[in-house]
Motif scaffolding. Structure first.
Motif, PDB file in Angstrom:
ATOM      1  N   ALA A   1       0.874  -1.367   0.076  1.00 48.64           N
ATOM      2  CA  ALA A   1      -0.001   0.037  -0.069  1.00 48.64           C
ATOM      3  C   ALA A   1       1.052   1.206   0.229  1.00 48.64           C
ATOM      4  O   ALA A   1       0.460   2.146  -0.596  1.00 48.64           O
ATOM      5  CB  ALA A   1      -0.979  -0.022   1.203  1.00 48.64           C
ATOM      6  N   ASP A   2       2.107   1.123   0.603  1.00 43.63           N
ATOM      7  CA  ASP A   2       2.942   2.251   0.651  1.00 43.63           C
ATOM      8  C   ASP A   2       3.490   2.652  -0.805  1.00 43.63           C
ATOM      9  O   ASP A   2       4.220   3.861  -0.825  1.00 43.63           O
ATOM     10  CB  ASP A   2       4.174   2.106   1.728  1.00 43.63           C
ATOM     11  CG  ASP A   2       3.623   2.001   3.109  1.00 43.63           C
ATOM     12  OD1 ASP A   2       2.553   2.482   3.275  1.00 43.63           O
ATOM     13  OD2 ASP A   2       4.187   1.131   3.813  1.00 43.63           O
ATOM     14  N   LEU A   3       3.229   1.826  -1.691  1.00 39.16           N
ATOM     15  CA  LEU A   3       3.876   2.199  -2.991  1.00 39.16           C
ATOM     16  C   LEU A   3       3.098   3.434  -3.773  1.00 39.16           C
ATOM     17  O   LEU A   3       3.474   3.870  -4.862  1.00 39.16           O
ATOM     18  CB  LEU A   3       3.882   0.988  -4.249  1.00 39.16           C
ATOM     19  CG  LEU A   3       4.698  -0.018  -3.676  1.00 39.16           C
ATOM     20  CD1 LEU A   3       4.356  -1.512  -4.554  1.00 39.16           C
ATOM     21  CD2 LEU A   3       6.298   0.236  -3.892  1.00 39.16           C
ATOM     22  N   LYS A   4       2.025   3.630  -3.074  1.00 37.15           N
ATOM     23  CA  LYS A   4       1.056   4.971  -3.600  1.00 37.15           C
ATOM     24  C   LYS A   4       2.170   5.904  -3.848  1.00 37.15           C
ATOM     25  O   LYS A   4       2.880   6.461  -3.026  1.00 37.15           O
ATOM     26  CB  LYS A   4      -0.066   5.017  -2.879  1.00 37.15           C
ATOM     27  CG  LYS A   4      -0.889   6.267  -3.277  1.00 37.15           C
ATOM     28  CD  LYS A   4      -2.333   6.490  -2.357  1.00 37.15           C
ATOM     29  CE  LYS A   4      -3.132   7.496  -2.926  1.00 37.15           C
ATOM     30  NZ  LYS A   4      -4.088   7.742  -2.119  1.00 37.15           N
ATOM     31  N   GLY A   5       2.038   6.659  -4.981  1.00 35.57           N
ATOM     32  CA  GLY A   5       2.879   7.850  -5.277  1.00 35.57           C
ATOM     33  C   GLY A   5       4.045   7.592  -5.687  1.00 35.57           C
ATOM     34  O   GLY A   5       4.756   8.412  -5.754  1.00 35.57           O
ATOM     35  N   LYS A   6       4.443   6.427  -5.761  1.00 36.02           N
ATOM     36  CA  LYS A   6       6.080   5.965  -5.861  1.00 36.02           C
ATOM     37  C   LYS A   6       6.250   5.744  -7.458  1.00 36.02           C
ATOM     38  O   LYS A   6       5.198   5.320  -8.157  1.00 36.02           O
ATOM     39  CB  LYS A   6       6.303   5.128  -4.979  1.00 36.02           C
ATOM     40  CG  LYS A   6       6.112   5.171  -3.645  1.00 36.02           C
ATOM     41  CD  LYS A   6       7.164   6.446  -3.019  1.00 36.02           C
ATOM     42  CE  LYS A   6       6.760   6.574  -1.638  1.00 36.02           C
ATOM     43  NZ  LYS A   6       7.626   7.669  -0.969  1.00 36.02           N
ATOM     44  N   VAL A   7       7.614   5.788  -7.566  1.00 36.51           N
ATOM     45  CA  VAL A   7       8.187   5.390  -8.985  1.00 36.51           C
ATOM     46  C   VAL A   7       8.305   3.810  -8.801  1.00 36.51           C
ATOM     47  O   VAL A   7       9.336   3.444  -8.302  1.00 36.51           O
ATOM     48  CB  VAL A   7       9.358   6.050  -9.584  1.00 36.51           C
ATOM     49  CG1 VAL A   7       9.783   5.543 -10.907  1.00 36.51           C
ATOM     50  CG2 VAL A   7       8.781   7.560  -9.517  1.00 36.51           C
ATOM     51  N   VAL A   8       7.778   2.850  -9.598  1.00 33.75           N
ATOM     52  CA  VAL A   8       7.979   1.249  -9.598  1.00 33.75           C
ATOM     53  C   VAL A   8       8.283   0.998 -10.884  1.00 33.75           C
ATOM     54  O   VAL A   8       7.801   1.399 -11.867  1.00 33.75           O
ATOM     55  CB  VAL A   8       6.843   0.712  -9.140  1.00 33.75           C
ATOM     56  CG1 VAL A   8       7.104  -0.796  -9.199  1.00 33.75           C
ATOM     57  CG2 VAL A   8       6.204   1.139  -7.594  1.00 33.75           C
TER      58      VAL A   8
ATOM     59  N   ALA B   1      19.886  -2.398 -15.055  1.00 36.21           N
ATOM     60  CA  ALA B   1      19.674  -1.082 -15.275  1.00 36.21           C
ATOM     61  C   ALA B   1      18.624  -0.380 -13.976  1.00 36.21           C
ATOM     62  O   ALA B   1      18.832   0.834 -13.451  1.00 36.21           O
ATOM     63  CB  ALA B   1      18.933  -1.019 -16.292  1.00 36.21           C
ATOM     64  N   ILE B   2      17.897  -1.221 -13.500  1.00 33.20           N
ATOM     65  CA  ILE B   2      16.754  -0.795 -12.533  1.00 33.20           C
ATOM     66  C   ILE B   2      17.688  -0.745 -11.042  1.00 33.20           C
ATOM     67  O   ILE B   2      17.319   0.353 -10.557  1.00 33.20           O
ATOM     68  CB  ILE B   2      15.637  -1.933 -12.276  1.00 33.20           C
ATOM     69  CG1 ILE B   2      14.927  -2.185 -13.540  1.00 33.20           C
ATOM     70  CG2 ILE B   2      14.771  -1.462 -11.053  1.00 33.20           C
ATOM     71  CD1 ILE B   2      13.987  -3.445 -13.252  1.00 33.20           C
ATOM     72  N   TYR B   3      18.541  -1.627 -10.762  1.00 35.63           N
ATOM     73  CA  TYR B   3      19.138  -1.326  -9.603  1.00 35.63           C
ATOM     74  C   TYR B   3      20.194   0.156  -9.743  1.00 35.63           C
ATOM     75  O   TYR B   3      20.329   0.715  -8.741  1.00 35.63           O
ATOM     76  CB  TYR B   3      20.187  -2.330  -9.124  1.00 35.63           C
ATOM     77  CG  TYR B   3      19.543  -3.354  -8.395  1.00 35.63           C
ATOM     78  CD1 TYR B   3      19.299  -3.300  -7.116  1.00 35.63           C
ATOM     79  CD2 TYR B   3      18.939  -4.703  -9.144  1.00 35.63           C
ATOM     80  CE1 TYR B   3      18.823  -4.421  -6.506  1.00 35.63           C
ATOM     81  CE2 TYR B   3      18.440  -5.859  -8.421  1.00 35.63           C
ATOM     82  CZ  TYR B   3      18.180  -5.381  -6.957  1.00 35.63           C
ATOM     83  OH  TYR B   3      17.635  -6.355  -6.125  1.00 35.63           O
ATOM     84  N   MET B   4      20.685   0.453 -10.869  1.00 37.36           N
ATOM     85  CA  MET B   4      21.553   1.486 -11.049  1.00 37.36           C
ATOM     86  C   MET B   4      20.531   2.708 -11.008  1.00 37.36           C
ATOM     87  O   MET B   4      21.001   3.858 -10.337  1.00 37.36           O
ATOM     88  CB  MET B   4      22.261   1.462 -12.554  1.00 37.36           C
ATOM     89  CG  MET B   4      23.389   0.605 -12.613  1.00 37.36           C
ATOM     90  SD  MET B   4      23.828   0.619 -14.378  1.00 37.36           S
ATOM     91  CE  MET B   4      24.507   2.152 -14.430  1.00 37.36           C
TER      92      MET B   4
ATOM     93  N   GLU C   1      18.707   7.220  -7.343  1.00 37.32           N
ATOM     94  CA  GLU C   1      17.237   7.829  -6.434  1.00 37.32           C
ATOM     95  C   GLU C   1      16.363   8.164  -7.731  1.00 37.32           C
ATOM     96  O   GLU C   1      15.337   8.904  -7.672  1.00 37.32           O
ATOM     97  CB  GLU C   1      17.508   9.030  -5.814  1.00 37.32           C
ATOM     98  CG  GLU C   1      18.604   8.453  -4.587  1.00 37.32           C
ATOM     99  CD  GLU C   1      18.583   9.834  -3.622  1.00 37.32           C
ATOM    100  OE1 GLU C   1      18.158  10.776  -4.165  1.00 37.32           O
ATOM    101  OE2 GLU C   1      19.295   9.483  -2.574  1.00 37.32           O
ATOM    102  N   ARG C   2      16.251   7.543  -8.932  1.00 40.63           N
ATOM    103  CA  ARG C   2      15.273   7.642  -9.993  1.00 40.63           C
ATOM    104  C   ARG C   2      13.989   6.593 -10.004  1.00 40.63           C
ATOM    105  O   ARG C   2      13.026   6.915 -10.642  1.00 40.63           O
ATOM    106  CB  ARG C   2      16.071   7.561 -11.384  1.00 40.63           C
ATOM    107  CG  ARG C   2      16.852   8.969 -11.703  1.00 40.63           C
ATOM    108  CD  ARG C   2      17.287   8.847 -13.099  1.00 40.63           C
ATOM    109  NE  ARG C   2      18.353   7.856 -13.459  1.00 40.63           N
ATOM    110  CZ  ARG C   2      19.690   8.005 -13.194  1.00 40.63           C
ATOM    111  NH1 ARG C   2      20.154   9.272 -12.944  1.00 40.63           N
ATOM    112  NH2 ARG C   2      20.635   7.155 -13.705  1.00 40.63           N
ATOM    113  N   VAL C   3      14.226   5.586  -9.055  1.00 39.64           N
ATOM    114  CA  VAL C   3      13.284   4.706  -8.758  1.00 39.64           C
ATOM    115  C   VAL C   3      13.204   4.415  -7.359  1.00 39.64           C
ATOM    116  O   VAL C   3      14.166   4.351  -6.665  1.00 39.64           O
ATOM    117  CB  VAL C   3      13.607   3.159  -9.666  1.00 39.64           C
ATOM    118  CG1 VAL C   3      12.985   2.266  -8.950  1.00 39.64           C
ATOM    119  CG2 VAL C   3      13.710   3.382 -11.015  1.00 39.64           C
ATOM    120  N   ASP C   4      11.772   4.465  -6.995  1.00 39.27           N
ATOM    121  CA  ASP C   4      11.622   4.148  -5.590  1.00 39.27           C
ATOM    122  C   ASP C   4      11.642   2.667  -5.198  1.00 39.27           C
ATOM    123  O   ASP C   4      11.769   2.215  -3.899  1.00 39.27           O
ATOM    124  CB  ASP C   4      10.237   4.804  -5.196  1.00 39.27           C
ATOM    125  CG  ASP C   4      10.357   6.200  -5.528  1.00 39.27           C
ATOM    126  OD1 ASP C   4      11.358   6.845  -4.768  1.00 39.27           O
ATOM    127  OD2 ASP C   4       9.249   6.934  -6.053  1.00 39.27           O
TER     128      ASP C   4
END
Length: 257
Positions: free
Chosen positions: A129-136, A171-174, A179-182
């Motif tokens: 639920a905490d993913l709301k408003g995040k970049v996934v 690429a995702i971990y990078m 801080e471009r992905v939450d």
């Protein structure tokens, strides 16, 4: 008499060609994979392909009287690669599901896996639920992508600030480190491996996006190859070889018996 001899020679040549083609097909299995997917299949410091699936595939093919040849592919084109015959199998932590069973010939399951949510260690995300408003982020055409895009996850997907697809998890971990992905949805095998290599850097949520099993994919009609690999994997489970390979890479037995 000459006509009969010519006919017999022609038949013999056709038979030899057929045997030759059949023998060639049995000698080698071209396996498609994402070669950035540790610990299943990735390149070590010497640029050699290593990993849990690499070891399993080599041993299974050896027992089946064939050689495993590994071919890195664009994960998003894997279906076209196998249908065209450019590869014979996909052996790369490939989740077994109904959609894939309709598309490919799938082996018996050989690994237990799940889809986990990974965030930076200091993240305020502790539940789905905490993913709301995040970049996934997810890998394109992966099981994690299927989980986010499933009908039952529609509300979750709509609540995200952004939903991004990447060619591979490196690429995702990078981008997470930058801080471009939450958060990311990632296979448990990869998430746990990265966590052991980067202690204290990432956090895995207790909730997951679903448990699953892993299998090898073949061209739909290639039943002969599928059965040979099934037989070899069954032998490897029975004699403990599969368990030994799992423990080598994961520190635990995650083989599906």
């Amino acid at each position: 008499m000459k006509k009969i001899l010519l006919a017999m020679m022609s038949l013999l040549m056709v038979a030899m060609m057929a045997v030759g083609c059949g023998g060639e097909a049995q000698k080698k299995v071209v396996i498609g994979l994402d070669d950035n997917f540790a610990p299943m299949g990735f390149r070590n410091e010497n640029n050699e392909l290593v990993g849990l699936d690499i070891d399993l595939a080599r041993e299974a093919c050896k027992r089946a009287g064939m050689e495993a040849e590994f071919k890195p592919i664009d994960w998003g084109t894997k279906e076209a690669e196998i249908k065209s015959g450019r590869i014979d199998a996909i052996w790369n932590c490939f989740t077994l599901n109904a959609e894939r069973e309709a598309t490919y010939g799938m082996s018996e399951p050989y690994l237990i896996n799940s889809q986990l949510i990974v965030v930076p260690a200091d993240s305020d995300v502790n539940t789905i639920a905490d993913l709301k408003g995040k970049v996934v982020a997810v890998q394109d055409d992966s099981t994690g992508a299927y989980a986010i895009e499933a009908e039952e996850s529609a509300a979750l997907k709509a609540s995200l600030k952004d939903y991004r697809k990447y060619p591979d998890f490196v690429a995702i971990y990078m981008d997470m480190d930058a801080e471009r992905v939450d958060a990311m949805v990632v296979d448990a095998v990869l998430a746990r491996y990265y966590n052991t290599k980067n202690l204290g850097k990432y956090k895995v949520l207790e909730e997951n996006m679903g448990d699953e099993v892993v299998a090898v994919a073949f061209k739909k009609e290639n039943n002969e190859l599928r059965e040979k690999i099934n037989k070899a994997l069954a032998e490897m489970k029975k004699d403990g070889t599969a368990k030994k390979i799992s423990e080598k890479w994961m520190g635990a037995d995650i083989i599906k018996y």
